[in-house]
Design a protein around this motif. Structure first.
Motif, short mmCIF file in Angstrom:
data_model
loop_
_atom_site.label_atom_id
_atom_site.label_comp_id
_atom_site.label_asym_id
_atom_site.label_seq_id
_atom_site.Cartn_x
_atom_site.Cartn_y
_atom_site.Cartn_z
N THR A 1 0.83 -1.09 0.16
CA THR A 1 0.01 0.06 0.02
C THR A 1 0.73 1.34 -0.10
N ASN A 2 0.29 2.39 -0.38
CA ASN A 2 0.96 3.59 -0.57
C ASN A 2 1.68 4.06 0.94
N LYS A 3 1.02 3.62 2.09
CA LYS A 3 1.23 3.81 3.32
C LYS A 3 2.32 3.00 4.00
N THR B 1 5.52 0.79 5.03
CA THR B 1 6.89 1.01 5.26
C THR B 1 7.57 -0.15 4.63
N TYR C 1 14.43 0.84 -5.94
CA TYR C 1 13.10 0.52 -5.49
C TYR C 1 12.43 1.44 -6.48
N TYR C 2 11.20 1.14 -6.75
CA TYR C 2 10.27 1.69 -7.54
C TYR C 2 8.98 1.91 -7.00
N SER C 3 8.33 2.87 -7.03
CA SER C 3 7.27 3.47 -6.36
C SER C 3 5.89 2.50 -6.56
N VAL C 4 4.93 2.77 -5.60
CA VAL C 4 3.88 1.79 -5.48
C VAL C 4 2.78 2.39 -6.51
N ALA C 5 2.48 1.55 -7.52
CA ALA C 5 1.51 1.94 -8.56
C ALA C 5 0.19 1.83 -8.10
N GLU C 6 -0.75 2.66 -8.90
CA GLU C 6 -2.34 2.53 -8.52
C GLU C 6 -2.83 1.17 -7.84
N MET D 1 4.60 -2.91 -6.69
CA MET D 1 5.51 -2.11 -6.82
C MET D 1 6.83 -3.09 -7.11
N THR E 1 11.22 -4.20 -6.82
CA THR E 1 12.64 -3.77 -6.41
C THR E 1 13.67 -4.88 -7.05
#
Length: 588
Positions: free
Chosen positions: A523-525, A527, A552-557, A561, A563
């Motif tokens: 999830t976007n939240k 850690t 690392y690559y950010s979390v998509a919609e 994500m 790594t």
């Protein structure tokens, strides 16, 4: 489909022909498509007969009970699946109902009588007519107009005795409805019925309707039999009137009628029937236990007798802990705490009045609530009380994140005056196991502490394709069951993360760069911490930073994500197994 009379059994038929396949399935669905009726249905109101497939033809019938047709027009779905075709064919089958209302008439000797027959909202064209005991009265024939009310009247001139006629309604099926004409030369002053409280004393007065009265005597019938009870021996008679005093009870409630026998001619005159109805000195109230969380609203309704013949309702009040709730909804508890209510409009029927009251639950809205009704005959009715109380429910978290390998522990604490508790889930993706239940009796009531472990199926650890990856969302719903009714109090969103997909094997050239990538859900939240490892001599060892790079690559919609491990120059020792150890919100 064709019109059927409301309140009668009806059979709907669905058939298919010209089929070359070896298998045909026919199912029935209700109008909302929620329930499928099979041949083995356990519903007493539904019966399905499934025919055999023969020479390319198959038929299925759905028979519905009178209770179903009483609900009015409906659409059932006949679902046909031929062979291995995945897409079935749905055909709507209409259940179209109509109703019939007839009237009776009560006249004096020599007066004309009129009876009516109303056919309401048919779709088909039906023929309506009056018949006597032997034949159709041709001049009364009439055809119905679709979706309208069709009425036929019959006037009978100067009947001298009771007579009946039949309203005949004819379509694919024929229906008959009987109307009565009664000749009543005596009148009972109480109308068609007398509704009175148990123990009340009422007087029935029977009178002649003609000025000229032949010599004779009165008599009384109870339940269509000559009255032999003691009360019928103390009747007050004079040449024009007969009066009987009745104490309302189970043994005196029912049908009463008076007669007058002319002495010389032997002619028997009669009155209309009067029904004496015993009404209990009591009311009803629902629900008996009113529990809710602070801020939630609950509605309580009470019902008391109304429209009695000799007792008039003069006052109806709500009572909180024995004190009157004001017309503006202000009530006081035993501790003189102010509780505000919202009063609904009273709803009147022919036999009772129903009144609703709404309260907002709080720590002070605790006590007993009921209705009190006063009548001009001195009768007072107090309805059964409803017990008001607050439920407080909390959990140690507002949301839960679980991985396929690690679940989450959630604790619920409930303050309630009642013990029975249960939990439910709205999706099978989440499993919940009760770890412990602790019940404590405290001053404020019962405290229940329940601990659950929430986890996801292990089948979600690895996805078959990258496209299958997504954060699976669910809701863990905790509910409290009281008095056999379930009220949902607390729902916690659950996110299932940590599902992975990895491309393997990875081909590389010694001395060249290589990139290893794994995809996961989060999830976007969340850690996230990633540690890449490789297997050296059978042991997993953390990869050093020299010569390697973790991306690392950010979390998509959709919650996916990735790594990557970048190996700057591939060495012989790199030709081995690698893995990413991923820690999401302290869950590995």
């Amino acid at each position: 489909s064709y019109d059927v009379l409301s309140g009668t059994v009806s059979t709907l038929t669905c058939s298919i022909d010209g089929v070359t396949a070896n298998k045909v399935d026919i199912l029935w669905l209700n109008s909302r498509g929620h329930v499928i009726f099979y041949q083995e249905t356990n519903d007493d109101n539904i019966s399905v007969t499934d025919g055999e497939l023969a020479e390319g033809t198959k038929e299925s019938t759905l028979t519905v009970s009178a209770d179903i047709t009483l609900l009015g027009d409906q659409i059932f779905i006949c679902r046909i699946k031929v062979g291995e075709n995945k897409k079935p064919d749905d055909t709507p089958v209409l259940l179209k109902t109509f109703t019939v209302r007839t009237t009776n008439d009560f006249v004096r000797t020599g007066e004309p009588a009129e009876i009516r027959c109303h056919v309401i909202s048919p779709t088909d064209t039906l023929m309506v007519s009056w018949t006597n005991q032997t034949h159709i009265l041709e001049d009364t024939k009439k055809y119905t107009v679709p979706d309208k009310v069709t009425s036929i009247n019959l006037i009978v001139q100067s009947p001298f005795e009771d007579v009946s006629y039949t309203c005949n309604v004819k379509g694919k099926t024929e229906y008959n409805f009987i109307s009565q004409i009664e000749v009543n030369d005596l009148s009972l002053s109480s109308g068609n019925e007398v509704r009175a409280f148990t123990g009340s004393t009422i007087t029935l007065s029977c009178n002649h309707t003609f000025k000229s009265i032949a010599e004779g005597h009165f008599s009384w019938n109870y339940q269509d039999q000559p009255c032999q009870a003691e009360i019928c021996k103390n009747v007050t008679d004079n040449p024009k009137t007969s009066e009987i005093i009745i104490k309302v009870a189970g043994k005196t409630s029912g049908a009463w009628r008076c007669f007058y026998t002319e002495r010389k001619s032997g002619r028997l005159l009669k009155s209309k029937q009067v029904d004496v109805i015993e009404v209990q000195v009591s009311g009803t109230q629902q629900p008996t236990r009113v529990l809710g969380r602070a801020g939630a609203e609950s509605v309580v309704t009470c019902s008391v007798p109304y429209n009695l013949t000799h007792s008039q309702l003069t006052n109806l009040e709500w009572m909180l802990d024995g004190r009157v709730v004001s017309g503006k909804g202000v009530g006081f508890t035993k501790q003189l705490e102010v509780v505000l209510f919202s009063l609904a409009e009273k709803v009147y029927s022919t036999t009772e009045v129903t009144w609703g009251i709404t309260l907002t639950h709080s720590t002070i809205a605790v006590g007993t609530l009921n209705c009190q009704a006063h009548y001009n005959t001195g009768h007072v009715i107090e309805t059964p009380v409803s017990y008001l109380n607050e439920i407080r429910i909390s959990s140690d978290t507002e949301s839960v994140i679980v991985t396929p390998e690690m679940g989450a522990i959630v604790t619920f604490v409930t303050y309630s005056p009642s013990v029975p508790l249960s939990y439910t889930l709205d999706t099978p993706q989440v499993k919940a196991i009760s770890l412990s239940t602790k019940i404590e009796d405290r001053i404020e009531g019962v405290v229940v502490i329940e601990v659950y472990k929430i986890s996801s199926p292990e089948s979600l650890i690895k996805a078959a394709r990258k496209e299958d990856l997504s954060v699976k969302e669910s809701v863990f719903t905790y509910s409290v069951q009281i008095d056999n009714s379930t009220e949902v109090f607390l729902s916690i969103p659950v996110a299932i993360v940590g599902e992975t997909f990895t491309t393997s094997p990875v081909w590389a050239v010694e001395g060249k760069q290589a990139i290893l990538t794994t995809f996961l859900t989060a999830t976007n939240k969340s850690t996230i911490e990633v540690i890449w490892q490789h297997r050296i001599e059978g042991n997993w060892t953390n990869i050093p930073s020299d010569g390697y790079l973790t991306l690392y690559y950010s979390v998509a919609e959709n919650g996916v994500m990735s790594t990557s491990l970048v190996i700057h120059r591939v060495k012989e020792s790199d030709v081995t197994q690698h893995r990413a150890v991923i820690v999401i919100d302290d869950k590995q």
